[in-house]
Design an enzyme around this catalytic site. Structure first.
Site, PDB file in Angstrom:
ATOM      1  CG  PHE A  87      -1.789   1.185   1.351  1.00 16.60           C
ATOM      2  CD1 PHE A  87      -2.812   1.395   0.451  1.00 16.60           C
ATOM      3  CD2 PHE A  87      -1.564   2.137   2.341  1.00 16.60           C
ATOM      4  CE1 PHE A  87      -3.596   2.533   0.525  1.00 16.60           C
ATOM      5  CE2 PHE A  87      -2.352   3.264   2.426  1.00 16.60           C
ATOM      6  CZ  PHE A  87      -3.366   3.466   1.517  1.00 16.60           C
ATOM      7  CG  ASP A  88      -0.641   5.221  -0.757  1.00 16.67           C
ATOM      8  OD1 ASP A  88      -1.001   4.738   0.334  1.00 16.67           O
ATOM      9  OD2 ASP A  88      -1.287   6.088  -1.361  1.00 16.67           O
ATOM     10  CG  HIS A 115      -2.995  10.159  -5.531  1.00 17.54           C
ATOM     11  ND1 HIS A 115      -3.896   9.372  -4.862  1.00 17.54           N
ATOM     12  CD2 HIS A 115      -3.389  10.171  -6.800  1.00 17.54           C
ATOM     13  CE1 HIS A 115      -4.775   8.925  -5.712  1.00 17.54           C
ATOM     14  NE2 HIS A 115      -4.504   9.382  -6.893  1.00 17.54           N
TER      15      HIS A 115
HETATM   16  N1  F0G Z   1      -2.221  -0.935   4.646  1.00 21.46           N
HETATM   17  C1  F0G Z   1      -3.290  -0.991   3.816  1.00 21.46           C
HETATM   18  C2  F0G Z   1      -3.518  -2.217   2.998  1.00 21.46           C
HETATM   19  C3  F0G Z   1      -4.164   0.096   3.740  1.00 21.46           C
HETATM   20  O1  F0G Z   1      -5.209   0.033   2.917  1.00 21.46           O
HETATM   21  C4  F0G Z   1      -3.909   1.236   4.542  1.00 21.46           C
HETATM   22  C5  F0G Z   1      -4.780   2.411   4.461  1.00 21.46           C
HETATM   23  C6  F0G Z   1      -2.803   1.237   5.383  1.00 21.46           C
HETATM   24  C7  F0G Z   1      -1.977   0.129   5.416  1.00 21.46           C
HETATM   25  C8  F0G Z   1      -2.468   2.414   6.264  1.00 21.46           C
HETATM   26  O2  F0G Z   1      -3.326   2.456   7.330  1.00 21.46           O
HETATM   27  O3  F0G Z   1      -4.512   4.638   7.085  1.00 21.46           O
HETATM   28  O4  F0G Z   1      -4.472   3.404   9.266  1.00 21.46           O
HETATM   29  O5  F0G Z   1      -2.432   4.509   8.427  1.00 21.46           O
HETATM   30  N2  F0G Z   1      -5.611   2.579   3.558  1.00 21.46           N
HETATM   31  C9  F0G Z   1      -6.584   3.636   3.376  1.00 21.46           C
HETATM   32  C10 F0G Z   1      -7.269   3.472   2.042  1.00 21.46           C
HETATM   33  C11 F0G Z   1      -6.102   5.004   3.641  1.00 21.46           C
HETATM   34  O6  F0G Z   1      -8.034   4.364   1.665  1.00 21.46           O
HETATM   35  O7  F0G Z   1      -7.100   2.429   1.401  1.00 21.46           O
HETATM   36  P1  F0G Z   1      -3.715   3.836   8.062  1.00 21.46           P
END
Ligand code: F0G
Length: 460
Positions: free
Chosen positions: A122-123, A448
């Site tokens: 994830f980013d 982004h």
């Molecule tokens: N890992 C994954 C797979 C995620 O989808 C996200 C966050 C994070 C880590 C980070 O977690 O936001 O609690 O710090 N995803 C959100 C999204 C922001 O819109 O997919 P976080």
């Protein structure tokens, strides 16, 4: 019979209803970047499923009673019990959100020059790997390359590529394998237990730690029960337990499957590693029994971890996503198949095939959803994943031009999703009327979120 949600709605929040004129002005003011829109101008917000789920009466009751002791609060022990019923990690730390858990773990496990291998980072996960000076390398399975195919586990890591990397010249530099369940960067597709077991075996053979990014562990477990032979008779909790048991630890944003506004879990098996992470956590996040979380959020998370595993809830969530996918397909818009649970990914590149990559078809569709219906969504295409020269010219487009429609948990009814499908159907009738975009300004970091764009009306 169609499954229905195992709750009724007791507290509601009004949503803004706006005119097209107001939305055009708001989007122009936002420099055509949906992250700049005030939510008071958004009717249906499908930007994210993170922290946007509706909380239950039981969660709020816990929050009202939360014990705010600095050390050893009741809230922590309830959190610990909920985590123990799910994982076998001897060390479990609350952290304020997923990216903080990532920072604490990666800055402890990884060294500069090392490599993190994943089905897809994830980013923020990628950013936290890179901040340590390590390299984040994605090895999605080849099945993901065909957006239309209906293979059940397109979120898997490519096991051949994983083994080749571990065995090859870069093998000694691999510092961790991180599997994201479900694969958010990869169309929200699940990962099979067979894939996870094979990762475990390879990590054992090559002596590399294996962690989970388990933000959507309950949805992955449910899709395993539904799609993987041999798991249909197990409860989602049992499958989740087996999943966590395969790894050496996890980072898990609980803003998703904790159904909480804030919170995350850092779970660790190895006592030495835990000790080092704990020192980092206390120095930067908070004491080990609250880790940067307010006690009321810890209570909401603890309760959410029970509610999310209710099979009636998961069944109804899966059915809503599947029905939403069906309506979108009827509207003439393709999605990444098969439908997962937390989001649907629209194939904007195909719908807006007249817009070249440098006109940003994903962004064009996301913007039109907003202009036409007040619906906010996120582009996952060349704006997000492409590479650019210093004049903001697109040099390498992304492999796909997608738009993610995230589905917050328990927040919108099927009627809201039907409305979104209706708006899409209108757009799909005249795709040539959709405007394209060009970049006006893009910062080098976190592009982004901070982009500024200009609209190029259709026909120009
Ligand atoms: N890992 C994954 C797979 C995620 O989808 C996200 C966050 C994070 C880590 C980070 O977690 O936001 O609690 O710090 N995803 C959100 C999204 C922001 O819109 O997919 P976080």
């Amino acid at each position: 019979m169609r499954p229905f949600p195992p709750y009724r709605i007791q507290v509601v929040k009004e949503i803004p209803i706006t005119t097209r004129q107001q939305r055009e002005e708001a989007l122009a003011r936002a420099a055509y970047n949906p992250f700049n829109l005030p939510s008071s101008m958004v009717t249906i917000d499908l930007l994210t499923d993170s922290g946007t789920g509706a909380v239950s009466a039981a969660q709020e009751a816990g929050a009202a009673q939360a014990d705010r002791a600095y050390a050893g609060s009741d809230a922590f022990y309830r959190f610990r019990r909920a985590v123990d019923e799910l994982t076998s990690y001897p060390f479990a730390y609350p952290v304020h959100q997923g990216r903080a858990a990532e920072r604490v773990l990666f800055s402890t496990v990884l060294k500069p020059g090392q490599i993190s291998l994943s089905n897809t980072h994830f980013d923020t996960t990628r950013a936290n790997v890179e901040l340590v000076g390590a390299e984040a390398r994605d090895l999605p399975c080849p099945e993901f390359g065909n957006l239309d195919s209906r293979e059940p586990f397109k979120g898997n890591i490519d096991l051949d590529a994983l083994e080749q990397t571990l065995r090859g010249p870069d093998g000694s530099r691999v510092g961790q394998v991180l599997i994201t369940i479900t694969n958010n960067g990869g169309g929200g597709q699940p990962v099979s237990m067979a894939n996870l077991r094979a990762v475990r075996a390879l990590c054992d053979r090559y002596g590399v730690p294996f962690f989970l990014d388990a933000a959507r562990f309950a949805e992955n477990s449910w899709l395993v029960a539904r799609r993987e032979p041999g798991y249909g008779h197990l409860s989602p909790r049992e499958i989740a337990r087996q999943t966590f048991a395969l790894a050496d630890g996890c980072v898990a944003s609980l803003k998703k499957d904790g159904i909480a506004p804030m919170g995350a879990l850092l779970g660790i098996r190895n006592p030495e590693l835990a000790k080092r992470c704990e020192a980092n956590l206390i120095a930067t996040e908070g004491f080990r029994t609250y880790g940067g979380m307010a006690a009321h959020d810890l209570e909401r998370v603890a309760q959410g971890l029970y509610e999310v595993l209710d099979p009636n809830y998961l069944r109804s969530r899966e059915a809503d996503a599947a029905r939403f996918a069906e309506l979108i397909n009827q509207a003439g818009v393709d999605i990444v198949q098969p439908a997962g649970m937390h989001a649907l990914y629209l194939n904007a590149g195909r719908l807006l095939s007249h817009i070249p990559a440098y006109g940003y078809p994903g962004h064009a569709l996301a913007s039109e959803l907003y202009l036409a219906g007040g619906i906010r969504a996120a582009e996952l295409g060349s704006l997000y994943l492409g590479s650019f020269d210093e004049n903001h010219n697109l040099v390498n487009p992304a492999p796909f031009e997608l738009v993610r429609l995230a589905i917050p948990r328990r927040t919108y009814t099927m009627a809201h999703l039907e409305y979104v499908a209706d708006v899409l159907a209108d757009i799909a009738k005249n795709p040539h009327r959709v405007a394209s975009y060009r970049i006006v300004d893009a910062p080098p970091l976190l592009r982004h979120f901070n982009l500024k764009l200009a609209q190029i009306p259709a026909g120009n």
